[in-house]
Design a protein around this motif. Structure first.
Motif, PDB file in Angstrom:
ATOM      1  N   VAL A 275      39.965  40.447  41.030  1.00 58.69           N
ATOM      2  CA  VAL A 275      39.144  41.391  40.545  1.00 58.69           C
ATOM      3  C   VAL A 275      37.824  41.221  40.833  1.00 58.69           C
ATOM      4  O   VAL A 275      36.962  42.309  41.185  1.00 58.69           O
ATOM      5  CB  VAL A 275      39.268  41.354  39.140  1.00 58.69           C
ATOM      6  N   ASP A 276      37.095  39.828  40.800  1.00 55.98           N
ATOM      7  CA  ASP A 276      35.823  39.634  40.895  1.00 55.98           C
ATOM      8  C   ASP A 276      35.423  39.799  42.496  1.00 55.98           C
ATOM      9  O   ASP A 276      34.247  40.562  42.938  1.00 55.98           O
ATOM     10  CB  ASP A 276      35.571  38.230  40.627  1.00 55.98           C
ATOM     11  N   SER A 277      36.323  39.746  43.578  1.00 56.19           N
ATOM     12  CA  SER A 277      36.284  39.908  44.737  1.00 56.19           C
ATOM     13  C   SER A 277      36.238  41.334  45.192  1.00 56.19           C
ATOM     14  O   SER A 277      35.881  41.762  46.313  1.00 56.19           O
ATOM     15  CB  SER A 277      37.242  39.301  45.475  1.00 56.19           C
ATOM     16  N   GLY A 278      36.858  42.025  44.374  1.00 55.79           N
ATOM     17  CA  GLY A 278      36.948  43.925  44.495  1.00 55.79           C
ATOM     18  C   GLY A 278      38.300  44.072  45.435  1.00 55.79           C
ATOM     19  O   GLY A 278      38.443  45.169  45.595  1.00 55.79           O
ATOM     20  N   GLU A 279      39.163  43.025  45.428  1.00 58.35           N
ATOM     21  CA  GLU A 279      40.218  43.232  46.134  1.00 58.35           C
ATOM     22  C   GLU A 279      41.266  43.943  45.252  1.00 58.35           C
ATOM     23  O   GLU A 279      42.253  44.796  45.689  1.00 58.35           O
ATOM     24  CB  GLU A 279      41.047  42.045  46.454  1.00 58.35           C
TER      25      GLU A 279
END
Length: 364
Positions: free
Chosen positions: A147-151
């Motif tokens: 989630v943090d990486s935008g994946e």
């Protein structure tokens, strides 16, 4: 809203179907658990006390029963409730059918439905939890790093991901398959790993899965560890889903129908107390510390953890979502998971005991 059909992948895996058929023989299960016949009466003071055996797989969803035990509500109804531990609701089916166990708790699913279809004397009789709107008991967790990486930003991002799922033919798979459908996916688009709640939390922490359909209290554990975030909840996809039930053996209901109603009266008093303790789904209301301590006593979960977790609400009158259960039966049937072609929800559910109990309590 009709349930989304379970992927054909389910019906193509005989090992899973054999698990659903694995209630076993009544005699073998009775011998395995070493249970003795129940439902007899014994004198206690000047009153008659009826022994009732209650099976449970320790969990927060059984909180109203634990409260009723701890606060003496069963004793007030002339019942000596004897608690017996099982690994799952499915393990209780054969002892219930044989009369070795009177009542039990569990999740309604294809396995229980098939047991009834095979003639085993078990009925679903009362609610122990539903996915009402906003309920955070059953969750779609996603690894925080994704989630943090935008994946991971949307349901369609589940494609190709490693998912931790509970067993097929259970209530959790019903809302998860709807979630997949909303993302334009089906079961074949993900990598399914069938794990229990504790193992899902661990797998999220060590990165061996990317997401999971985790129930409490393991969802809170995974989130608090920093490994996962709550991306969605099951109620987003199937509001009203019947998560848990009380089951009666028909040997109990036929021999002791009055006691079966009295049991429900005690249970509903526990429901009222538990509901009063909930604030936004957590035990933060009336008698919160006492309630968490009671749950902790019977589940061996830490009281502080219990206070942080989210509970599934229980209907004040113990009413089941019978229409939803009927829809679930048809969903399992379309997936090839139901053995008896003409099995109906009326064969599986008996709401008469909880209805009589609720009516009796309303007049007192």
């Amino acid at each position: 809203m009709p349930p989304t059909s379970i992927s054909p992948l389910l019906s193509s895996q005989p090992s899973r179907r054999s698990l659903l058929r694995g209630a076993g023989t009544v005699a073998a299960a009775a011998a395995l658990f070493g249970l003795t016949a129940c439902g007899g009466s014994s004198a206690s003071g000047t009153g008659s006390v009826t022994k009732v055996s209650l099976g449970h797989a320790a969990g927060i969803s059984n909180a109203p029963l634990y409260i009723a035990l701890a606060r003496g509500y069963f004793q007030a109804e002339g019942i000596d409730a004897e608690l017996r531990a099982f690994k799952s609701g499915g393990d209780m089916v054969a002892p219930l059918a044989s009369g070795q166990l009177d009542a039990g708790t569990g999740a309604p699913g294809a396995g229980v439905f098939n047991a009834v279809g095979r003639g085993l004397g078990v009925r679903l009789v009362a609610d122990t939890g539903k996915l009402d709107d906003g309920t955070k008991y059953s969750n779609l967790l996603v690894r925080k790093a994704l989630v943090d990486s935008g994946e991971f930003t949307k349901l369609s991002d589940l494609k190709g991901k490693r998912l931790g799922l509970y067993a097929d033919g259970t209530s959790t798979t019903l809302w998860f398959d709807r979630a997949l459908a909303q993302g334009g996916l089906q079961r074949s688009d993900i990598q399914a790993n069938f794990l229990g709640g504790p193992d899902q939390a661990i797998a999220l922490q060590n990165g061996s899965i990317d997401a999971a359909t985790t129930a409490e209290p393991y969802a809170t554990k995974a989130i608090e560890s920093g490994a996962a975030v709550r991306f969605a909840v099951g109620a987003d996809f199937y509001p009203g889903l019947q998560l848990g039930v009380i089951m009666y053996g028909t040997a109990f209901t036929q021999k002791k129908p009055e006691v079966a109603v009295s049991f429900m009266k005690a249970y509903l008093r526990g429901v009222a107390d538990f509901s009063a303790s909930l604030v936004d789904g957590q035990v933060r209301g009336k008698d919160a510390q006492e309630i968490t301590d009671i749950i902790s006593k019977y589940t061996e979960l830490d009281s502080a953890l219990i206070a942080k977790t989210y509970a599934a609400p229980v209907d004040s009158k113990g009413a089941l979502n019978v229409k939803g259960l009927a829809d679930d039966l048809e969903t399992y049937r379309r997936a090839g998971l139901i053995e008896k072609a003409d099995l109906k929800i009326e064969d599986i559910v008996d709401t008469s005991f909880v209805e009589k109990a609720a009516a009796a309590l309303a007049t007192t």
